[in-house]
Design a protein around this motif. Structure first.
Motif, PDB file in Angstrom:
ATOM      1  N   SER A 173       0.826  -1.207   0.000  1.00  0.00           N
ATOM      2  CA  SER A 173       0.000   0.000   0.000  1.00  0.00           C
ATOM      3  C   SER A 173       0.860   1.257   0.000  1.00  0.00           C
ATOM      4  O   SER A 173       0.579   2.225  -0.732  1.00  0.00           O
ATOM      5  CB  SER A 173      -0.930   0.009   1.212  1.00  0.00           C
ATOM      6  OG  SER A 173      -1.929  -0.973   1.093  1.00  0.00           O
ATOM      7  N   THR A 203      -8.898  -4.385   0.049  1.00  0.00           N
ATOM      8  CA  THR A 203      -8.560  -3.036  -0.394  1.00  0.00           C
ATOM      9  C   THR A 203      -7.252  -3.013  -1.171  1.00  0.00           C
ATOM     10  O   THR A 203      -7.153  -2.391  -2.241  1.00  0.00           O
ATOM     11  CB  THR A 203      -8.459  -2.083   0.819  1.00  0.00           C
ATOM     12  OG1 THR A 203      -9.729  -2.020   1.458  1.00  0.00           O
ATOM     13  CG2 THR A 203      -8.036  -0.690   0.383  1.00  0.00           C
ATOM     14  N   VAL A 204      -6.228  -3.699  -0.658  1.00  0.00           N
ATOM     15  CA  VAL A 204      -4.943  -3.756  -1.366  1.00  0.00           C
ATOM     16  C   VAL A 204      -5.122  -4.415  -2.728  1.00  0.00           C
ATOM     17  O   VAL A 204      -4.651  -3.914  -3.751  1.00  0.00           O
ATOM     18  CB  VAL A 204      -3.892  -4.513  -0.531  1.00  0.00           C
ATOM     19  CG1 VAL A 204      -2.617  -4.729  -1.336  1.00  0.00           C
ATOM     20  CG2 VAL A 204      -3.584  -3.749   0.747  1.00  0.00           C
ATOM     21  N   ALA A 263      -7.040  -2.115  -9.923  1.00  0.00           N
ATOM     22  CA  ALA A 263      -7.404  -0.882 -10.614  1.00  0.00           C
ATOM     23  C   ALA A 263      -6.190  -0.236 -11.266  1.00  0.00           C
ATOM     24  O   ALA A 263      -6.264   0.248 -12.410  1.00  0.00           O
ATOM     25  CB  ALA A 263      -8.059   0.090  -9.634  1.00  0.00           C
ATOM     26  N   ALA A 264      -5.057  -0.232 -10.560  1.00  0.00           N
ATOM     27  CA  ALA A 264      -3.855   0.397 -11.108  1.00  0.00           C
ATOM     28  C   ALA A 264      -3.329  -0.368 -12.316  1.00  0.00           C
ATOM     29  O   ALA A 264      -2.959   0.229 -13.343  1.00  0.00           O
ATOM     30  CB  ALA A 264      -2.782   0.483 -10.026  1.00  0.00           C
ATOM     31  N   ASP A 274      -7.846  -4.712  -4.562  1.00  0.00           N
ATOM     32  CA  ASP A 274      -8.649  -3.891  -5.474  1.00  0.00           C
ATOM     33  C   ASP A 274      -7.871  -2.682  -5.985  1.00  0.00           C
ATOM     34  O   ASP A 274      -8.020  -2.274  -7.142  1.00  0.00           O
ATOM     35  CB  ASP A 274      -9.932  -3.439  -4.787  1.00  0.00           C
ATOM     36  CG  ASP A 274     -10.895  -4.596  -4.524  1.00  0.00           C
ATOM     37  OD1 ASP A 274     -10.693  -5.667  -5.123  1.00  0.00           O
ATOM     38  OD2 ASP A 274     -11.826  -4.419  -3.720  1.00  0.00           O
ATOM     39  N   ARG A 275      -7.046  -2.102  -5.129  1.00  0.00           N
ATOM     40  CA  ARG A 275      -6.252  -0.950  -5.565  1.00  0.00           C
ATOM     41  C   ARG A 275      -5.253  -1.350  -6.645  1.00  0.00           C
ATOM     42  O   ARG A 275      -5.061  -0.615  -7.626  1.00  0.00           O
ATOM     43  CB  ARG A 275      -5.513  -0.335  -4.374  1.00  0.00           C
ATOM     44  CG  ARG A 275      -6.413   0.349  -3.354  1.00  0.00           C
ATOM     45  CD  ARG A 275      -5.573   1.046  -2.306  1.00  0.00           C
ATOM     46  NE  ARG A 275      -4.898   2.214  -2.882  1.00  0.00           N
ATOM     47  CZ  ARG A 275      -3.753   2.716  -2.401  1.00  0.00           C
ATOM     48  NH1 ARG A 275      -3.155   2.143  -1.372  1.00  0.00           N
ATOM     49  NH2 ARG A 275      -3.214   3.775  -2.958  1.00  0.00           N
ATOM     50  N   TYR A 276      -4.602  -2.501  -6.463  1.00  0.00           N
ATOM     51  CA  TYR A 276      -3.637  -2.936  -7.482  1.00  0.00           C
ATOM     52  C   TYR A 276      -4.348  -3.394  -8.751  1.00  0.00           C
ATOM     53  O   TYR A 276      -3.856  -3.149  -9.867  1.00  0.00           O
ATOM     54  CB  TYR A 276      -2.710  -4.025  -6.936  1.00  0.00           C
ATOM     55  CG  TYR A 276      -1.485  -3.440  -6.285  1.00  0.00           C
ATOM     56  CD1 TYR A 276      -0.383  -3.063  -7.039  1.00  0.00           C
ATOM     57  CD2 TYR A 276      -1.433  -3.231  -4.907  1.00  0.00           C
ATOM     58  CE1 TYR A 276       0.734  -2.501  -6.447  1.00  0.00           C
ATOM     59  CE2 TYR A 276      -0.318  -2.668  -4.314  1.00  0.00           C
ATOM     60  CZ  TYR A 276       0.768  -2.304  -5.084  1.00  0.00           C
ATOM     61  OH  TYR A 276       1.867  -1.737  -4.496  1.00  0.00           O
ATOM     62  N   LEU A 307       2.358   1.787  -3.459  1.00  0.00           N
ATOM     63  CA  LEU A 307       1.398   2.307  -4.420  1.00  0.00           C
ATOM     64  C   LEU A 307       1.057   3.765  -4.113  1.00  0.00           C
ATOM     65  O   LEU A 307       0.929   4.592  -5.035  1.00  0.00           O
ATOM     66  CB  LEU A 307       0.136   1.449  -4.408  1.00  0.00           C
ATOM     67  CG  LEU A 307      -0.913   1.769  -5.479  1.00  0.00           C
ATOM     68  CD1 LEU A 307      -0.320   1.722  -6.880  1.00  0.00           C
ATOM     69  CD2 LEU A 307      -2.092   0.813  -5.369  1.00  0.00           C
ATOM     70  N   ASP A 308       0.922   4.108  -2.837  1.00  0.00           N
ATOM     71  CA  ASP A 308       0.674   5.503  -2.461  1.00  0.00           C
ATOM     72  C   ASP A 308       1.782   6.407  -2.995  1.00  0.00           C
ATOM     73  O   ASP A 308       1.512   7.504  -3.513  1.00  0.00           O
ATOM     74  CB  ASP A 308       0.609   5.644  -0.937  1.00  0.00           C
ATOM     75  CG  ASP A 308      -0.670   5.072  -0.341  1.00  0.00           C
ATOM     76  OD1 ASP A 308      -1.643   4.880  -1.095  1.00  0.00           O
ATOM     77  OD2 ASP A 308      -0.679   4.814   0.873  1.00  0.00           O
TER      78      ASP A 308
END
Length: 206
Positions: free
Chosen positions: A69, A134-135, A141-142, A137-139, A72-73
């Motif tokens: 996380s 959450t982790v 999406a990225a 889904d964020r990756y 990615l941030d």
């Protein structure tokens, strides 16, 4: 040095046995025997064998998730369009960094992740909580933004491949199978190069 408490001993024993035998192969009796605890200890500290599994897995993956996380941030703070190789390094790098192979613990973590990926037990699919979702889904999406031609299913398959490559390498290093003298830093670089190419490959179609 203060000896580990019963809860920690149970977590250590369960991590070892779940990694080696899978969920159904690791009995509560085997776990408590290895931990030097009584049979009621699992229920007292965790509630059930499935909840013990969740606690074991979270102890392994939470530091990895936190590092992923943070990586990615950092990327997204710099640009809304990170390169695929940057995303791969942010996602895969912590798998190498947090699963050190200098001791049994690092290799055991690797084996546990491999077991999670391959164990058919339903309990192995049910452990993730909101933080892990959450982790993921964020990756997703990225990577989807960087690789728009890939279907969601193929993209997730490739991301799971990153997990498998890192975990297999960590176990192999611990078992002494790679060529002598090969450094973890080199393996990390090779993996990121290879996985970037794999993630960037054209879609395979239906």
């Amino acid at each position: 040095m203060t000896p580990p408490d019963t809860r920690t001993q149970l977590l250590d024993a369960a991590e070892h046995l779940f990694a080696e035998r899978g969920f159904h192969g690791a009995s509560i009796r085997a776990i408590t025997d290895l931990a030097g605890a009584n049979l009621a200890a699992v229920g007292y500290h965790f509630g059930s064998k499935a909840q013990l599994l969740t606690a074991v897995v979270l102890r392994v993956v939470e530091p990895i998730n936190a590092a992923q996380s943070a990586g990615l941030d950092k990327l997204l703070a710099r640009t809304p369009d990170p390169e695929v190789t940057e995303l791969v390094e942010a996602f895969a790098g912590p798998l190498f960094d947090e699963m050190a192979t200098a001791d049994e613990g690092g290799a055991r973590k690797s084996r546990l992740i491999m077991r999670i990926l391959g164990d058919p037990a339903e309990e192995m699919r049910e452990w993730p909580g909101p933080a892990e979702d959450t982790v993921r889904d964020r990756y997703l999406a990225a990577f989807a933004h960087a690789l728009p031609a890939l279907s969601a299913n193929e993209l997730w398959f490739r991301i799971r491949g990153i997990l498998a490559v890192a975990a297999v390498d960590r176990v192999d290093v611990h078992n002494g199978q790679p060529p002598p003298g090969r450094s973890s830093a080199a393996a990390r670089r090779w993996a990121i190069t290879f996985l970037t190419a794999a993630m960037s490959a054209p879609p395979t179609g239906t």
